[in-house]
Design a protein around this motif. Structure first.
Motif, short mmCIF file in Angstrom:
data_model
loop_
_atom_site.label_atom_id
_atom_site.label_comp_id
_atom_site.label_asym_id
_atom_site.label_seq_id
_atom_site.Cartn_x
_atom_site.Cartn_y
_atom_site.Cartn_z
N THR A 199 0.76 -1.17 0.00
CA THR A 199 0.13 0.18 -0.07
C THR A 199 0.93 1.21 0.02
N LEU A 200 0.42 2.47 -0.63
CA LEU A 200 1.13 3.62 -0.59
C LEU A 200 1.12 4.21 0.95
N HIS A 201 0.05 4.05 1.63
CA HIS A 201 0.14 4.59 2.92
C HIS A 201 0.32 3.14 3.81
N ASP A 202 0.03 3.01 5.12
CA ASP A 202 0.14 1.88 5.76
C ASP A 202 -0.74 0.83 5.24
N CYS A 203 -0.09 -0.52 5.42
CA CYS A 203 -0.98 -1.44 5.06
C CYS A 203 -2.08 -1.78 6.03
N MET A 204 -1.60 -1.51 7.40
CA MET A 204 -2.83 -1.48 8.44
C MET A 204 -2.55 -0.40 9.54
N ALA A 205 -3.34 0.21 9.96
CA ALA A 205 -3.28 1.65 10.70
C ALA A 205 -4.41 1.61 11.70
N VAL A 206 -4.07 1.37 12.88
CA VAL A 206 -5.07 1.43 14.01
C VAL A 206 -4.55 2.61 14.91
N TYR A 207 -5.71 3.43 15.02
CA TYR A 207 -5.49 4.86 16.04
C TYR A 207 -6.75 4.39 17.00
N GLY A 208 -6.47 4.12 18.15
CA GLY A 208 -7.15 3.71 19.41
C GLY A 208 -8.05 2.72 19.22
N GLY A 209 -9.21 2.64 20.28
CA GLY A 209 -10.19 1.31 19.91
C GLY A 209 -9.52 0.12 20.27
N VAL A 210 -10.04 -0.77 19.62
CA VAL A 210 -9.62 -2.33 19.98
C VAL A 210 -9.36 -2.77 18.70
N ALA A 211 -8.38 -3.68 18.73
CA ALA A 211 -7.90 -4.21 17.56
C ALA A 211 -7.28 -5.70 17.80
N ARG A 212 -7.77 -6.87 17.07
CA ARG A 212 -6.91 -8.18 17.41
C ARG A 212 -6.65 -8.68 16.05
N ILE A 213 -5.36 -8.68 15.87
CA ILE A 213 -4.47 -9.39 14.66
C ILE A 213 -4.20 -10.72 14.84
N MET A 214 -4.70 -11.84 14.15
CA MET A 214 -4.07 -13.02 14.23
C MET A 214 -3.76 -13.78 13.03
N GLN A 215 -2.89 -14.63 12.94
CA GLN A 215 -2.44 -15.49 11.91
C GLN A 215 -2.49 -14.63 10.75
N THR A 216 -1.81 -13.44 10.66
CA THR A 216 -1.98 -12.51 9.37
C THR A 216 -0.54 -12.16 8.98
N THR A 217 -0.54 -12.08 7.55
CA THR A 217 0.76 -11.53 7.03
C THR A 217 0.43 -10.04 6.77
N ILE A 218 1.41 -9.15 7.04
CA ILE A 218 1.35 -7.71 6.72
C ILE A 218 2.53 -7.40 5.98
N ALA A 219 2.68 -7.37 4.63
CA ALA A 219 3.98 -7.23 3.93
C ALA A 219 3.82 -5.94 3.26
N GLN A 220 4.79 -5.17 3.57
CA GLN A 220 4.67 -3.70 2.71
C GLN A 220 5.84 -3.65 1.57
#
Length: 485
Positions: free
Chosen positions: A318-339
């Motif tokens: 992605t041009l910006h972030d592949c994943m961006a979390v600002y506050g709240g609640v996030a669960r990321i499991m068994q995931t590939t994040i490749a930039q």
């Protein structure tokens, strides 16, 4: 004052006119009727690949050369099937239209010269589910009686077209035929739109999905849902438009939208693929399961003060972030994040989490990353930012991260730190294919990856919640996503 030309100058001018006349009758201006003299084409077939019925295509061109040693005159150039196929042709500036009988007469190609031909198509409906071959021939009838042909062909595909869809009651899109979306889809508050397994939506560039109600993308492992741009031609011979980012607008979950589910989906070539607006953090905003979000000219998944659950997914390039979390609640499991976004060296992070954005504080109540692989071209692809006045709770467990190591035994457990000094492979070694020249990627793990067999066993949890069967030694990152060849 009158000008009187002397007899001497008159004789000189007469000789110059004679010489000009002689040169004007050179071989380049003579034309032959010999059947041995023929034209040469830069291509004997013009293929428009697969196109949608009743949708105009991009223009293809080819050149017609005369290397025969003498001029060649065509008695006519014509479409063999006239107006039956929908092909439109312009020969050296002359359009083969209905007023001319779909032909042009007296086309000259001088010796050592060339002309250019332009071809477009708007095909009729073929009334079949599968793509159907459509062909015509452009015939060059030489004065010698010789006929030369260039084949024009395309696979035409009947599509369903929707414009400015408003979903104000529970609705389902379920079809094996392609669906073209122009203007976009708006899901009103109180309504649910379900996109059924096996459905493919082709969005025009300014189209996307605005969700004020609820969206259910209900794919399966055998028949996933595909959301993509509507260009099915090629930018270059080696590069389909489908591999180019910024082809459509993506999905925007507005403040009033909750309980959204995306399961077994392939979402690619957007601007911002998934955007979750600030919402009530006591309610679930988005479940993203078993899905691919790839090649975005913006964010892959951007969440602001929302509750999201990401399991068994791929977020990449992605041009910006592949994943961006600002506050709240996030669960990321068994995931590939490749930039590995190839179009801009100023690409964003692979993963960003923070409790502040643009000077505004959003408490990060819980951010957990389990069994994930996070890597990319940069030396550090995991970014965070904290404001001490608000909650900032995070943990990483059994992950591989391309970022400088952190000594934090309370929030970081069993993490493999990828060496940022490795600037040769830069994380690409984990995957089966990273071909930035052709924009061709396969983010399944390669056998040499350090992520093989390093995940904590979560087979019961994965089976109970998602029906995903686990190996005895699970791997980090995306375990099993649907890859479309």
């Amino acid at each position: 004052m009158a000008f009187i030309m002397s007899r001497k100058y008159i004789h000189i001018l007469a000789w110059l006119f004679c010489l000009a006349a002689i040169f004007s009758c050179s071989d380049d201006d003579s034309f032959t009727s010999s059947p041995n003299n023929r034209l040469v084409f830069s291509s004997d077939t013009v293929s428009l690949d697969t196109v949608f019925s009743q949708v105009p295509t991009a223009t293809k061109t080819f050149w017609v050369y005369n290397r025969s040693g003498d001029g060649i005159r065509c008695a006519n150039v014509r479409l063999e099937r006239g107006n039956q196929t929908g092909f439109r042709v312009n020969v050296d500036g002359a359009f083969l239209g209905s007023s001319s009988g779909f032909l042009v007469n007296d086309v000259e190609v001088r010796n050592k010269d060339s002309i250019r031909v332009f071809v477009e198509l708007t095909s009729p409906m073929n009334k079949k589910v599968e793509p159907t071959l459509l062909e015509d021939n452009l015939i060059f009838s030489l004065e010698s009686g010789v006929e030369q042909k260039v084949n024009l062909k395309a696979w035409t595909w009947d599509a369903i077209t929707y414009s400015d869809m408003i979903i104000d009651k529970d609705s389902v899109i379920a079809t094996e035929r392609p669906v073209i979306i122009s203007g976009g889809i708006t899901v009103k508050e109180g309504a649910t739109l379900t996109i059924a397994a096996g459905t493919t939506l082709y969005f025009q560039q300014k189209a996307g999905i605005d969700v004020y109600g609820r969206l259910l993308v209900d794919g399966t492992a055998e028949r996933n849902v595909i959301l993509r741009g509507d260009r099915i031609d090629r930018m270059f011979d080696y590069l389909p438009y489908d591999r180019v980012s910024g082809q459509w607008q993506g999905i925007h979950f507005h403040e009033s939208s909750y309980e959204n589910v995306i399961n077994f989906a392939d979402i690619h070539s957007t601007y911002d693929a998934l955007v979750c607006d600030s919402s009530d953090v006591s309610r679930l905003k988005l479940n993203l399961y078993n899905s691919v979000v790839h090649n975005c000219q913006g964010y892959g998944l951007k969440c602001t003060n929302a509750v999201v659950d990401v399991v068994n997914c791929q977020l990449s390039n992605t041009l910006h972030d592949c994943m961006a979390v600002y506050g709240g609640v996030a669960r990321i499991m068994q995931t590939t994040i490749a930039q590995f976004y190839p179009f801009d060296a100023n690409r964003g992070a692979a993963l960003r989490f923070a409790n502040v954005k643009d000077g505004k504080v959003y408490p990060l109540y819980n951010f957990s990353c389990i069994n994930c692989l996070v890597t990319g071209y940069g030396d550090d692809v995991v970014m965070s930012e904290a404001d001490s006045t608000a909650n900032y709770t995070f943990d990483f467990d059994h992950c591989l991260l391309r970022t400088p190591s952190v000594e934090d035994t309370t929030r970081v457990h069993d993490v493999i730190w990828e060496d940022p000094k490795d600037t040769v492979s830069c994380g690409t070694k984990h995957f089966k294919k990273v071909d930035s020249d052709k924009q061709d990627y396969d983010f399944r793990l390669d056998s040499v990856s350090m992520a093989i067999g390093k995940a904590v066993k979560l087979e019961q949890l994965m089976h109970d919640r998602l029906g995903v069967r686990r190996d005895e030694e699970p791997d980090l990152g995306c375990y099993e996503y649907v890859k479309n060849e």
